[in-house]
Design an enzyme around this catalytic site. Structure first.
Site, PDB file in Angstrom:
ATOM      1  N   HIS A   1      -3.538   5.694   4.084  1.00 38.01           N
ATOM      2  CA  HIS A   1      -4.347   4.578   3.592  1.00 38.01           C
ATOM      3  C   HIS A   1      -3.793   3.228   4.038  1.00 38.01           C
ATOM      4  O   HIS A   1      -4.524   2.357   4.529  1.00 38.01           O
ATOM      5  CB  HIS A   1      -4.421   4.659   2.070  1.00 38.01           C
TER       6      HIS A   1
ATOM      7  N   ASP B   1       0.832  -1.195   0.000  1.00 39.11           N
ATOM      8  CA  ASP B   1       0.000   0.000   0.000  1.00 39.11           C
ATOM      9  C   ASP B   1       0.876   1.259   0.000  1.00 39.11           C
ATOM     10  O   ASP B   1       1.909   1.298  -0.659  1.00 39.11           O
ATOM     11  CB  ASP B   1      -0.923  -0.044   1.225  1.00 39.11           C
TER      12      ASP B   1
ATOM     13  N   SER C   1     -11.449  -0.852  -0.026  1.00 38.84           N
ATOM     14  CA  SER C   1     -10.120  -0.849   0.594  1.00 38.84           C
ATOM     15  C   SER C   1     -10.208  -1.174   2.075  1.00 38.84           C
ATOM     16  O   SER C   1      -9.265  -1.706   2.658  1.00 38.84           O
ATOM     17  CB  SER C   1      -9.452   0.523   0.431  1.00 38.84           C
TER      18      SER C   1
END
Length: 635
Positions: free
Chosen positions: A357, A325, A519
């Site tokens: 994230h 990521d 996600s």
């Protein structure tokens, strides 16, 4: 800066709708590709593949094995490097595109040595035997020639180009994401390493010679001067990848002439235009971590259960989870020093998560307060820059890193090691290269979860959601609806909570944030894979085949899907599995390990204690409150 190749965005956000269907990619070189070369930079091109094993060379092709000529504008033969080499199993094929392709010459006779020698061109670079030594003396080039006949297997020809693939060919919006002159070259599975090394050496030499005739202002140098991506203005091979010889290739900048020649080599499965991967903004708001509670209850949540996570407190121990990521805030208190930095793939980027994230995803997998498997180890694999963007090739390299790191840890056989999982909350247009990378990582033993994507479209149109060996995850809501943004279709395997998910974040060592998207759903599954791996019975139990040390990814995927709660979600299309993940509610998992026949539905019953009994009686009130909050856009 104009960009050229496939779009990728974080699965939490919107991305591009694009499909690429390539029949039988393992033998992609056996399909004929029709490409309009003249306009491939201006608009998407249609690529067609047709099986044609018996196709003969066209009449315009001369027949002399292993020699390539390119017609100049005035009709002269322009010499070109040869990529097959004497170790290759066949000669190269026709590259006619817009009348300007490279032409292979096939030998009409092997008996007349003198005639054969007269026909042979002198090659620039290319192979060791035909190397041209160039010396610069007083500003002038003096060329020495050394030429030896190549040995190629008689009667075999490579008459078709390896496919050139790009999401932009099918979606005009993706053109702006293509990186000019940058490509991912994928070899056929099982290609001999000696021939691969030989091919790469020749490609590198040929690329350097190819740019010698370009002016300093040529557009090629504009792309290679971007030091965030390129290591050399002359281009060439920048990096290579190989996952246990199941998926291998290289990445680099090449002129169109060299790309045409690369595609002619029988070792090459396909060539993919590299592209920009991006993260977009997502909503942040205060909310409770209801997702953990949902995956530990078969029945719908109510006021007595919506914030209760039932789990085994040993879950996660002995398992390593790779978060591919934007990086991970490894100093966050909630990781309790179980998170480490693995590798930063993007060139010249720093070892930290400047986006948040990746940290959020890692927290859902293994953090103390927000994680599914609270004792697992986390490894940060940064493939997107701190600004949320990166390249498709960097994502492929990140998958390779995780696969090799897992293999190393498994081979060391450290006491207590029970396996590896990986999460990749990325999504975008179809990428054969990324799908193959993920599948190869699964084959070497990594249990992989990937986001289905957030475009409310068929997940089969995106990657890595279409990687069939991973577990593809759609997003559900607190009210057991499919999240309005979640992708769907037969490529989706399961659903998991993905709307308003609270987890760890960046900015401090105790920061949190609430995010939404597939996600956020995918890490719930990566966490659950980690949970089950850590609690698997010993290798001497009845649950394992004789001599097996651990569940294979295929076995655990099958068990996880079968053990999930069926037919409880709303707004699920007919071709989409109505499956919500379940961790067993913290109870004995014998049913999970033994279960091969019984399907679990939302009608699952269990004995209730007083609190749960009271909670169940509030269902009607809870539903009414939920409807009100829904209308106010609070949930």
């Amino acid at each position: 800066m104009k960009l050229e190749n496939t779009l990728f965005t974080l699965g939490a956000l919107g991305s591009i709708s694009a499909a690429l269907v390539i029949p039988n990619l393992e033998n992609a070189a056996d399909h004929h590709e029709l490409i309009n070369k003249e306009d491939h930079h201006e608009r998407p091109r249609k690529v067609e593949f047709t099986k044609d094993d018996d196709e003969e060379p066209s009449d315009s092709e001369d027949k002399e094995h292993g020699k390539f000529h390119k017609k100049g504008r005035k009709g002269q033969d322009k010499e070109s490097p040869e990529f097959n080499g004497k170790r290759a199993s066949g000669s190269h094929g026709s590259a006619h595109e817009g009348g300007k392709g490279m032409k292979p010459k096939h030998e009409s006779s092997n008996d007349d040595d003198n005639d054969d020698k007269k026909k042979k061109p002198h090659h620039k670079g290319g192979c060791h035997e035909n190397k041209v030594e160039e010396k610069k003396m007083k500003g002038k080039k003096v060329k020495g020639k050394k030429h030896h006949e190549k040995t190629l297997e008689k009667g075999r020809h490579h008459n078709r180009l390896a496919p050139l693939v790009s999401t932009a060919q099918f979606n005009p919006d993706a053109i702006s994401k293509i990186i000019p002159n940058r490509y991912i070259i994928v070899f056929k599975r099982g290609a001999p390493q000696e021939e691969i090394d030989f091919h790469k050496e020749n490609v590198q030499q040929a690329q350097l010679q190819s740019v010698e005739n370009l002016s300093a202002e040529d557009a090629f140098f504009i792309s290679t001067k971007d030091t965030s991506l390129s290591t050399s203005e002359a281009g060439g091979i920048q990096d290579s990848f190989n996952i246990d010889n199941l998926f291998s290739g290289y990445i680099g900048y090449f002129t169109q002439e060299i790309v045409d020649l690369i595609r002619q080599n029988p070792l090459v499965d396909f060539v993919e235009r590299d592209s920009i991967v991006e993260a977009t903004e997502f909503d942040t708001q205060n909310s409770a971590p209801w997702g953990l509670a949902r995956i530990s209850h078969r029945e719908r949540l109510n006021l007595g259960s919506f914030n209760k996570y039932l789990y085994d407190d040993d879950a996660g121990r002995g398992v390593t989870s790779y978060v591919i990521d934007t990086g991970v805030n490894i100093n966050h208190k909630d990781f309790e020093k179980r998170a480490i930095w693995g590798k930063t793939i993007p060139l010249n980027d720093e070892d930290l998560d400047g986006n948040g994230h990746g940290t959020h995803c890692a927290g859902t997998i293994a953090s103390k307060h927000y994680g599914v498997a609270k004792n697992a180890n986390v490894v940060a694999v940064k493939v997107l820059r701190s600004n949320g963007s990166g390249t498709m090739s960097d994502v492929v390299k990140g998958v390779e890193y995780a696969a090799k790191a897992h293999q190393k840890e498994a081979q060391e056989k450290k006491k207590g090691f029970k396996g590896s999982t990986a999460n990749m909350s990325l999504g975008g247009g179809k990428s054969p290269a990324l799908d193959l990378a993920v599948n190869a990582a699964v084959e070497v033993g990594i249990h992989f979860a990937v986001a289905a994507g957030n475009e409310n479209q068929d997940a089969c149109n995106t990657s890595p959601a279409s990687a069939d060996k991973a577990i593809t995850v759609g997003a559900s809501t607190l009210s057991d609806d499919r999240a309005y943004f979640s992708n769907w279709g037969k490529c989706v395997d399961v659903f998991a909570p993905g709307l308003n998910i609270l987890s760890t974040y960046i900015g401090s060592d105790d920061a949190t944030a609430t995010l939404s998207g597939t996600s956020m759903a995918s890490p719930h599954v990566a966490g659950l894979l980690t949970y089950f791996l850590s609690l698997q019975p010993g290798s001497d139990s009845e649950f394992f085949e004789l001599g097996q040390d651990s569940l294979t990814p295929q076995q655990l995927k099958k068990k996880l899907i079968h053990y999930s709660t069926k037919d409880i979600l709303f707004d699920i299309p007919e071709d989409t599995p109505n499956v919500l993940i379940y961790n067993g509610g913290g109870q004995d998992l014998s049913a999970f390990w033994n279960d091969t026949k019984k399907s679990h539905s939302s009608g699952f019953k269990q004995e209730l204690n007083m609190d749960e009994f009271i909670g169940s009686k509030t269902d009607l009130i809870f539903d009414q409150v939920r409807d009100i909050l829904d209308k106010l856009n609070i949930i």
